[in-house]
Design a protein around this motif. Structure first.
Motif, PDB file in Angstrom:
ATOM      1  N   LYS A 201     -18.137  12.891 -68.580  1.00  0.00           N
ATOM      2  CA  LYS A 201     -17.340  12.210 -69.386  1.00  0.00           C
ATOM      3  C   LYS A 201     -16.621  11.096 -68.590  1.00  0.00           C
ATOM      4  CE  LYS A 201     -18.172  14.296 -73.132  1.00  0.00           C
ATOM      5  NZ  LYS A 201     -18.446  13.755 -74.587  1.00  0.00           N
ATOM      6  N   SER A 202     -16.439  10.905 -67.522  1.00  0.00           N
ATOM      7  CA  SER A 202     -15.635   9.867 -66.656  1.00  0.00           C
ATOM      8  C   SER A 202     -16.135   9.776 -65.309  1.00  0.00           C
ATOM      9  CB  SER A 202     -14.173  10.569 -66.688  1.00  0.00           C
ATOM     10  OG  SER A 202     -14.013  11.754 -65.849  1.00  0.00           O
ATOM     11  N   ILE A 203     -15.489   8.684 -64.833  1.00  0.00           N
ATOM     12  CA  ILE A 203     -15.509   8.044 -63.266  1.00  0.00           C
ATOM     13  C   ILE A 203     -14.174   8.062 -62.679  1.00  0.00           C
ATOM     14  CG2 ILE A 203     -16.101   6.456 -61.713  1.00  0.00           C
ATOM     15  CD1 ILE A 203     -18.152   5.476 -63.612  1.00  0.00           C
ATOM     16  N   ARG A 204     -13.997   9.038 -61.757  1.00  0.00           N
ATOM     17  CA  ARG A 204     -12.658   9.074 -61.111  1.00  0.00           C
ATOM     18  C   ARG A 204     -12.789   8.372 -59.708  1.00  0.00           C
ATOM     19  NH1 ARG A 204      -8.795  12.689 -62.205  1.00  0.00           N
ATOM     20  NH2 ARG A 204      -8.365  13.284 -60.044  1.00  0.00           N
ATOM     21  N   HIS A 205     -11.869   7.523 -59.376  1.00  0.00           N
ATOM     22  CA  HIS A 205     -11.908   6.490 -57.891  1.00  0.00           C
ATOM     23  C   HIS A 205     -10.585   7.091 -57.268  1.00  0.00           C
ATOM     24  CE1 HIS A 205     -11.821   2.480 -55.733  1.00  0.00           C
ATOM     25  NE2 HIS A 205     -12.099   3.656 -55.000  1.00  0.00           N
ATOM     26  N   ILE A 206     -10.874   8.125 -56.469  1.00  0.00           N
ATOM     27  CA  ILE A 206      -9.621   8.274 -55.621  1.00  0.00           C
ATOM     28  C   ILE A 206      -9.389   7.535 -54.493  1.00  0.00           C
ATOM     29  CG2 ILE A 206      -8.577  10.484 -54.700  1.00  0.00           C
ATOM     30  CD1 ILE A 206     -10.574  12.030 -56.435  1.00  0.00           C
ATOM     31  N   LYS A 207      -8.371   6.713 -54.530  1.00  0.00           N
ATOM     32  CA  LYS A 207      -8.313   5.735 -53.389  1.00  0.00           C
ATOM     33  C   LYS A 207      -7.219   6.491 -52.208  1.00  0.00           C
ATOM     34  CE  LYS A 207      -8.275   1.401 -53.607  1.00  0.00           C
ATOM     35  NZ  LYS A 207      -7.917  -0.050 -53.735  1.00  0.00           N
ATOM     36  N   SER A 208      -6.232   7.130 -52.984  1.00  0.00           N
ATOM     37  CA  SER A 208      -5.145   8.028 -51.980  1.00  0.00           C
ATOM     38  C   SER A 208      -4.830   9.189 -52.918  1.00  0.00           C
ATOM     39  CB  SER A 208      -4.154   7.114 -51.556  1.00  0.00           C
ATOM     40  OG  SER A 208      -3.372   6.592 -52.674  1.00  0.00           O
ATOM     41  N   GLU A 211      -2.729   7.254 -55.913  1.00  0.00           N
ATOM     42  CA  GLU A 211      -3.579   6.251 -56.688  1.00  0.00           C
ATOM     43  C   GLU A 211      -4.777   6.649 -56.998  1.00  0.00           C
ATOM     44  OE1 GLU A 211      -4.571   1.475 -56.290  1.00  0.00           O
ATOM     45  OE2 GLU A 211      -3.758   2.679 -54.670  1.00  0.00           O
ATOM     46  N   ILE A 212      -5.032   7.091 -58.307  1.00  0.00           N
ATOM     47  CA  ILE A 212      -6.536   7.413 -58.805  1.00  0.00           C
ATOM     48  C   ILE A 212      -6.835   6.590 -59.924  1.00  0.00           C
ATOM     49  CG2 ILE A 212      -7.675   9.383 -59.891  1.00  0.00           C
ATOM     50  CD1 ILE A 212      -5.828  11.317 -58.559  1.00  0.00           C
TER      51      ILE A 212
END
Length: 843
Positions: A201-208, A211-212
């Motif tokens: 259902k989603s795209i999660r971009h985990i930078k730190s 910060e998501i």
């Protein structure tokens, strides 16, 4: 005089130029090297010094004191610390998995080993855990490039996700902020810091940790297909739309474009970029109902336009793209019939060329990608697991394991490769020792030098015949094991060597038991024989031994109990000759000795003598029986072919070979074709002609023998082919490395070398390779003579082609390639493609 400085090496006392153009360098400090010449530097005239007078060599050659310079002209192949001799080899074929395993006896004295070789990479499990249910996918997130500790394993199940952390133990710890309440479709590490998790259902971009960035689909839609690299993401959703995301200069992913494909597609694949700043301008898509795949554009000038279409024979199930270099890509396509199609793609012209087909064998073929040593590799998962190793222009397909793996991922650090895979609800973490090896090797220490090995499949045991058992090794033995050796060593302390039979389990190679003959005996040979008494199968181990400093010996009969765990000596029988070889047929034993063949039958209290046949000046080192065909390997004279009638204990000799002295191995290729190897390294193939074989089978004997034979009345068998290996061949095996590959003749040399012969049956292939060899001999640039027609000092080469020498055409200058191509009237691309196809028949 042409002088050239080649390279600087370690202080050495001997250099040998091998016949293939390799250098073996013996160093003073036991730092031995195997090297070969770099042809590019040998062809260049830049480093040559021309002189018609004597030259001061100190002006040409570098004289290092302690520093070793980087080598330019020599390529290091292998560092050799020890050389162990191979004494015997046997092969076990597993009918359940249809695989082969080789058992080798190598080493001398205290450094003796039983070595197992299996085709494929060597995997060493280091940890495992049981999972509650079978997962759908797993990924390894490597946070430290120099250590395994701290890396994470993301496991995707049907409705949830689990994150495991690798430390001193493996434990559940979600320190990388993965969403665990959803089904994960894709998870990868970008730029060594950021993590991308794509769920249904989603795209999660985990930078730190703090910060998501989250992107979500509407409730009525789902993500079905995903592909990504370090700068781009492409997803396919359930309404046939394709969404394209791209990372901007600030490190955030933005939705750039959406495209309505209007058809149901099954696969999306996006190539990897060369560096973290490059943007790929195309991707590949396959429709569900069409036998083709398309290359679509990601250029803003013509978004999602069709750049190229390639037709394929069947509807594809799966495909994956692997980057070979800056220009060439390799596309792998799997089909329902269990085949794997390899295609090269030129990234600049987007042309598809050089197709190859490999048969994997099962319908469901999956792919898994992960980075190994800064290059992306692919694992092919079917009923076996394969590992694809990219080369400069080609790829190698290596077997990881013969078991069916659900999914696999991996990473590398400090010259180690770590794999995490799922096998039958078990998560297993393993390492690969050497990615360059074609065979997985396992060494099991044995007590002394092994000389013979038998495989007994009913008990799943190995019988290893050993000599040179020293008193000093007594302390290393397990005193709880069943043995008689301690009693004898305590009685006879002066004995420096004792012959031993060691029995090992095929599963875990644990020592079930071992036993010995008389301390004054030296065992030469052994054989297994089975009797059926009152519908009960009884097994016996027959051992032939000779008395030290005597010309006679004994035959020992051991009864096998408790599935190979216990043995009991029934009796030993004295024979007047030295037993050299044993073979059993119809509950009878044939003993090969010096100048005699003895027929024996196992009795209750002793061996019963049936008949003996004299062969003048013979040394019968090996015997084989196929049907009623009896083949004798005479060390002094060569091959003797006969027909055996065991009911009458009669042997009818009818043929012999003119060459083949010092014979060590015999293998039957078919009923009339025989292959042998001798002590000098000659590989020879004979054939019994039809005009001789057919009358013999009908009962027209050419030479009858009651007690002896006459060599002058025997016919001569045809010589088919001869080739000199250059080393003593210890064993020749007829097998297929994989069930769908061609049958080959695999040979092992005394120094541990492994090679194979591939039989050719098409006349056009033979003519083509003959002409190619003739042209290559004219254009050869090697420092040693590669004239294979005169390289043997014993017999001239006949009907054999050296594939390594044929492949040297790839390294010739373009002018030489053009001249060979014109002479053969065949394009260079066709020649290299044919030579590559020969490898696919074997590996």
């Amino acid at each position: 005089i042409l002088l050239k400085h080649i390279d600087t090496i370690y202080p050495s006392y001997n250099i040998e130029i091998l016949k293939k153009g390799f250098l073996f360098i013996s160093s003073i400090n036991s730092y031995h090297l195997l090297m070969k010449f770099n042809n590019k530097y040998l062809l260049s005239e830049k480093y040559f010094i021309k002189s018609t007078q004597l030259t001061n060599l100190s002006d040409i050659f570098i004289r290092p004191l302690f520093k070793i310079f980087k080598k330019k002209n020599l390529i290091e192949i292998k560092k050799i610390s020890t050389l162990t001799s191979i004494h015997n080899v046997n092969i076990h074929h597993n009918t359940f998995t249809n695989d082969n395993k080789l058992y080798l006896l190598n080493g001398v004295g205290f450094s003796s080993y039983l070595t197992t070789l299996e085709y494929g990479l060597k995997i060493v499990p280091i940890a495992q855990t049981i999972l509650p249910v079978l997962p759908s996918k797993l990924w390894v997130i490597q946070t430290n490039s120099n250590n395994i500790v701290g890396s994470n394993i993301v496991i995707g199940f049907e409705n949830f996700t689990v994150v495991l952390k690798i430390g001193k133990i493996i434990f559940e710890n979600n320190s990388i902020n993965i969403s665990t309440s959803e089904k994960t479709l894709h998870c990868t590490l970008m730029n060594f810091v950021q993590i991308i998790q794509i769920t249904d259902k989603s795209i999660r971009h985990i930078k730190s940790k703090d910060e998501i960035n989250l992107w979500k689909l509407p409730k009525n839609l789902e993500i079905q297909n995903v592909s990504s690299n370090s700068k781009q993401i492409i997803i396919g959703i359930s309404n046939y739309n394709i969404l394209y995301f791209e990372m901007n200069c600030f490190g955030y992913f933005l939705q750039i474009q959406i495209h309505n494909y209007k058809k149901k597609y099954t696969i999306l694949s996006l190539p990897d970029n060369i560096n973290n700043s490059e943007i790929i301008k195309f991707f590949i898509i396959a429709d569900k109902s069409e036998k083709q795949f398309k290359i679509l554009s990601l250029d803003p000038v013509n978004w999602f336009s069709v750049l190229s279409i390639y037709s394929i024979p069947l509807n594809p199930l799966n495909f994956k793209i692997l980057r070979l270099n800056n220009i060439n890509l390799m596309l792998f396509v799997s089909f329902k019939n269990g085949t794997l199609l390899e295609l090269k793609i030129n990234e600049k012209s987007l042309s598809v060329y050089h197709p190859k087909i490999r048969f994997i064998g099962v319908k469901n073929i999956k792919f898994s990608t992960f980075f190994i040593y800064e290059f992306k590799s692919i694992a092919v998962l079917s009923n076996r697991a394969y590992f694809i190793v990219p080369k400069k222009q080609e790829i190698d397909l290596r077997i990881l394991t013969n078991e069916k793996i659900s999914d696999i991922s991996g990473f590398s650090f400090s010259k180690k490769i770590v794999l995490a895979y799922v096998l039958k609800k078990k998560l297993i973490i393993s390492t690969i020792d050497n990615i360059e090896n074609y065979f997985a090797e396992h060494n099991i220490p044995i007590y002394s030098k092994g000389i013979d090995i038998l495989i007994f499949n009913p008990f799943k045991t190995l019988f290893v015949l050993e000599n040179e058992l020293y008193e000093k090794q007594k302390k290393n033995f397990d005193r709880n094991s069943y043995s008689e050796i301690f009693k004898i060593l305590n009685i006879n302390k002066k004995t420096t060597g004792i012959s031993v039979v060691q029995v090992l389990s095929q599963n875990d190679f644990s020592c079930n038991s071992f036993f010995i003959t008389n301390s004054k005996d030296i065992m030469n040979c052994m054989e297994l024989i089975e009797y059926k008494i009152n519908n009960k199968l009884i097994s016996f181990l027959i051992i032939g031994s000779r008395i030290l400093k005597k010309a006679f010996g004994f035959i020992y009969i051991y009864r096998i109990h408790s599935k190979g765990r216990k043995f009991r000596l029934i009796y030993r029988s004295f024979i007047r000759y030295n037993p050299l070889s044993l073979v059993n047929i119809n509950y009878n034993i044939i003993v090969g000795t010096e100048s005699f063949i003895l027929f024996k039958t196992v009795g209750k209290k002793r061996l019963l003598n049936q008949k003996q046949i004299s062969i003048h000046n013979a040394y019968i080192s090996i015997m084989q029986i196929a049907g009623n065909r009896f083949i004798i390997g005479d060390f002094n004279n060569g091959l003797l072919i006969s027909k055996i009638i065991i009911e009458k204990f009669e042997i009818n000799f009818f043929a012999k070979s003119t060459i083949g002295k010092y014979i060590e191995n015999i293998i039957l290729l078919d009923y009339d074709t025989i292959c042998i190897s001798d002590l000098n390294g000659n590989f020879i193939v004979f054939r019994i002609p039809k005009e001789l074989s057919i009358p013999i089978e009908k009962g027209y004997y050419l030479s009858l023998s009651e007690n002896s034979i006459k060599f002058e009345k025997l016919k001569i068998i045809d010589l088919i082919s001869v080739h000199n290996i250059g080393e003593n061949i210890k064993k020749i095996l007829k097998l297929c490395l994989l069930p769908w590959k061609n049958e080959i003749l695999l040979y092992l040399t005394i120094l541990g070398g492994i090679g194979c012969f591939l039989p050719l049956s098409i006349k056009k292939e033979i003519m083509f390779l003959t002409n190619l060899n003739l042209f290559l001999h004219q254009e050869s640039i090697s420092l040693v003579s590669l004239n294979n027609y005169i390289n043997s000092p014993y017999y001239p080469m006949k009907r054999m082609f050296d594939a390594e020498f044929c492949e040297s055409i790839k390294f010739l200058p373009n002018s030489a390639k053009i001249s060979i191509s014109k002479g053969l009237k065949v394009k260079i691309e066709t020649i290299t493609k044919y030579l590559d196809s020969l490898k696919l028949k074997v590996l």
